[in-house]
Design a protein around this motif. Sequence first.
Motif, PDB file in Angstrom:
ATOM      1  N   VAL A 134       0.854  -1.184   0.000  1.00  0.00           N
ATOM      2  CA  VAL A 134       0.000   0.000   0.000  1.00  0.00           C
ATOM      3  C   VAL A 134       0.890   1.234   0.000  1.00  0.00           C
ATOM      4  CG1 VAL A 134      -1.735   1.347   1.245  1.00  0.00           C
ATOM      5  CG2 VAL A 134      -1.884  -1.154   1.221  1.00  0.00           C
ATOM      6  N   SER A 135       0.559   2.190  -0.845  1.00  0.00           N
ATOM      7  CA  SER A 135       1.285   3.460  -0.895  1.00  0.00           C
ATOM      8  C   SER A 135       0.282   4.592  -0.711  1.00  0.00           C
ATOM      9  CB  SER A 135       2.017   3.610  -2.236  1.00  0.00           C
ATOM     10  OG  SER A 135       2.605   4.889  -2.349  1.00  0.00           O
ATOM     11  N   LEU A 136       0.489   5.377   0.340  1.00  0.00           N
ATOM     12  CA  LEU A 136      -0.360   6.536   0.603  1.00  0.00           C
ATOM     13  C   LEU A 136       0.499   7.798   0.458  1.00  0.00           C
ATOM     14  CD1 LEU A 136      -2.301   5.361   3.806  1.00  0.00           C
ATOM     15  CD2 LEU A 136      -2.926   5.032   1.398  1.00  0.00           C
ATOM     16  N   ASP A 137       0.214   8.590  -0.531  1.00  0.00           N
ATOM     17  CA  ASP A 137       0.941   9.835  -0.770  1.00  0.00           C
ATOM     18  C   ASP A 137       0.033  10.985  -0.334  1.00  0.00           C
ATOM     19  OD1 ASP A 137       2.280  12.068  -1.704  1.00  0.00           O
ATOM     20  OD2 ASP A 137       2.909  11.097  -3.568  1.00  0.00           O
ATOM     21  N   LEU A 138       0.439  11.715   0.711  1.00  0.00           N
ATOM     22  CA  LEU A 138      -0.399  12.759   1.295  1.00  0.00           C
ATOM     23  C   LEU A 138       0.018  14.169   0.892  1.00  0.00           C
ATOM     24  CD1 LEU A 138      -0.731  11.364   4.939  1.00  0.00           C
ATOM     25  CD2 LEU A 138      -1.909  10.656   2.860  1.00  0.00           C
ATOM     26  N   ARG A 139       0.953  14.290  -0.032  1.00  0.00           N
ATOM     27  CA  ARG A 139       1.462  15.624  -0.356  1.00  0.00           C
ATOM     28  C   ARG A 139       0.386  16.548  -0.919  1.00  0.00           C
ATOM     29  NH1 ARG A 139       6.568  13.869  -3.783  1.00  0.00           N
ATOM     30  NH2 ARG A 139       5.131  12.136  -4.144  1.00  0.00           N
ATOM     31  N   ARG A 140      -0.563  15.995  -1.648  1.00  0.00           N
ATOM     32  CA  ARG A 140      -1.648  16.818  -2.209  1.00  0.00           C
ATOM     33  C   ARG A 140      -2.996  16.452  -1.597  1.00  0.00           C
ATOM     34  NH1 ARG A 140      -1.545  16.477  -8.530  1.00  0.00           N
ATOM     35  NH2 ARG A 140      -3.117  18.098  -8.214  1.00  0.00           N
ATOM     36  N   ILE A 159       3.836  -1.106   3.698  1.00  0.00           N
ATOM     37  CA  ILE A 159       3.026   0.106   3.611  1.00  0.00           C
ATOM     38  C   ILE A 159       3.963   1.309   3.656  1.00  0.00           C
ATOM     39  CG2 ILE A 159       1.267   1.537   4.726  1.00  0.00           C
ATOM     40  CD1 ILE A 159       0.053  -1.010   5.881  1.00  0.00           C
ATOM     41  N   GLU A 160       3.828   2.184   2.683  1.00  0.00           N
ATOM     42  CA  GLU A 160       4.610   3.417   2.667  1.00  0.00           C
ATOM     43  C   GLU A 160       3.649   4.607   2.751  1.00  0.00           C
ATOM     44  OE1 GLU A 160       8.177   5.368   0.042  1.00  0.00           O
ATOM     45  OE2 GLU A 160       6.294   4.938  -0.997  1.00  0.00           O
ATOM     46  N   ILE A 161       3.938   5.517   3.675  1.00  0.00           N
ATOM     47  CA  ILE A 161       3.121   6.706   3.846  1.00  0.00           C
ATOM     48  C   ILE A 161       4.021   7.926   3.677  1.00  0.00           C
ATOM     49  CG2 ILE A 161       1.573   7.966   5.386  1.00  0.00           C
ATOM     50  CD1 ILE A 161       1.031   5.304   6.821  1.00  0.00           C
ATOM     51  N   VAL A 162       3.771   8.709   2.643  1.00  0.00           N
ATOM     52  CA  VAL A 162       4.574   9.892   2.351  1.00  0.00           C
ATOM     53  C   VAL A 162       3.803  11.114   2.845  1.00  0.00           C
ATOM     54  CG1 VAL A 162       5.649  11.286   0.563  1.00  0.00           C
ATOM     55  CG2 VAL A 162       5.639   8.795   0.364  1.00  0.00           C
ATOM     56  N   VAL A 163       4.438  11.884   3.739  1.00  0.00           N
ATOM     57  CA  VAL A 163       3.768  13.003   4.394  1.00  0.00           C
ATOM     58  C   VAL A 163       4.522  14.301   4.092  1.00  0.00           C
ATOM     59  CG1 VAL A 163       2.964  13.909   6.601  1.00  0.00           C
ATOM     60  CG2 VAL A 163       3.034  11.448   6.226  1.00  0.00           C
ATOM     61  N   PRO A 164       3.830  15.361   3.680  1.00  0.00           N
ATOM     62  CA  PRO A 164       4.509  16.641   3.442  1.00  0.00           C
ATOM     63  C   PRO A 164       4.942  17.277   4.759  1.00  0.00           C
ATOM     64  CG  PRO A 164       2.135  16.922   3.274  1.00  0.00           C
ATOM     65  CD  PRO A 164       2.376  15.447   3.433  1.00  0.00           C
ATOM     66  N   ASP A 165       5.992  18.102   4.708  1.00  0.00           N
ATOM     67  CA  ASP A 165       6.541  18.657   5.940  1.00  0.00           C
ATOM     68  C   ASP A 165       5.807  19.895   6.436  1.00  0.00           C
ATOM     69  OD1 ASP A 165       7.363  20.497   4.088  1.00  0.00           O
ATOM     70  OD2 ASP A 165       9.512  20.201   4.389  1.00  0.00           O
ATOM     71  N   ASP A 166       4.617  20.191   5.861  1.00  0.00           N
ATOM     72  CA  ASP A 166       3.822  21.279   6.414  1.00  0.00           C
ATOM     73  C   ASP A 166       2.762  20.774   7.388  1.00  0.00           C
ATOM     74  OD1 ASP A 166       2.116  20.087   4.646  1.00  0.00           O
ATOM     75  OD2 ASP A 166       1.686  21.874   3.457  1.00  0.00           O
ATOM     76  N   VAL A 167       2.835  19.490   7.745  1.00  0.00           N
ATOM     77  CA  VAL A 167       1.961  18.940   8.776  1.00  0.00           C
ATOM     78  C   VAL A 167       2.821  18.240   9.822  1.00  0.00           C
ATOM     79  CG1 VAL A 167       0.016  18.615   7.209  1.00  0.00           C
ATOM     80  CG2 VAL A 167       1.627  16.753   7.561  1.00  0.00           C
ATOM     81  N   GLN A 168       2.294  18.086  11.019  1.00  0.00           N
ATOM     82  CA  GLN A 168       3.001  17.390  12.087  1.00  0.00           C
ATOM     83  C   GLN A 168       2.675  15.902  12.038  1.00  0.00           C
ATOM     84  OE1 GLN A 168       2.803  19.516  15.946  1.00  0.00           O
ATOM     85  NE2 GLN A 168       1.620  21.079  14.866  1.00  0.00           N
TER      86      GLN A 168
END
Length: 225
Positions: A134-140, A159-168
């Motif tokens: 599972v790949s979850l990309d949260l940047r957008r 499972i890979e979760i990519v999170v942008p650095d404008d959230v904690q």
Amino acid sequence: MVTTYSLHMDDGTPDPDRRIPAIRASDPEREATSRLLQQAYSEGRLTLAEFDDRTTRAYAAVFQSDLAELTRDLSPARQPFERRPEPQQESAPARRVTGGPGPSTSLAVLGGCERNGPWTVTTEHTTVAVMGGVSLDLRRANLQSQEVTIRAFAFMGGIEIVVPDDVQVDVSGLGIMGGFGDVSGRSRDGRPVRQAPSGAPRIRVTGLAVWAGVEVRRVPREQDG
């Protein structure tokens, strides 16, 4: 008789410093200075110690001149109290929380599941990978609420979760004969991952990985990979 006149330059020429009035800084001007410091830190023009020190001084500043001094060696042509239009991207943290609906689960069994681009992470989102990925990309991605929880369960999968650095982000999962953790680092072009701004939305990642791996990776939100 010739009359001579003595010119007193000190009386006729004002002190350059007197041309700048001591105008008190406002909260929006302090926030604008903080954003400039965050950008400078992300570009490597400030060390972490310098960024922390200047940010603290920015929020304690009384006058606009105090704020100008903090950014004078960074971008002299852009003082925070000029009230120029801010790039839309700087408002991303607040805009992410929409309250809209979205999928509550992401499931991969002997296969794959990928979510990227614009989508909404619900307040409680569960993702499961069984001999799959599972790949979850949260940047957008948008968030349904100011704080969301992603429960990740992987069994002989990943499972890979990519999170942008404008959230904690808080990661608190358990790995058994596998790994579960935050593997954040620098972007591909060497830029450091920034600290999320104060008051930014929060994503909590918890769950279990058995003979599997769950990776949470924070990246600059402009990064493409």
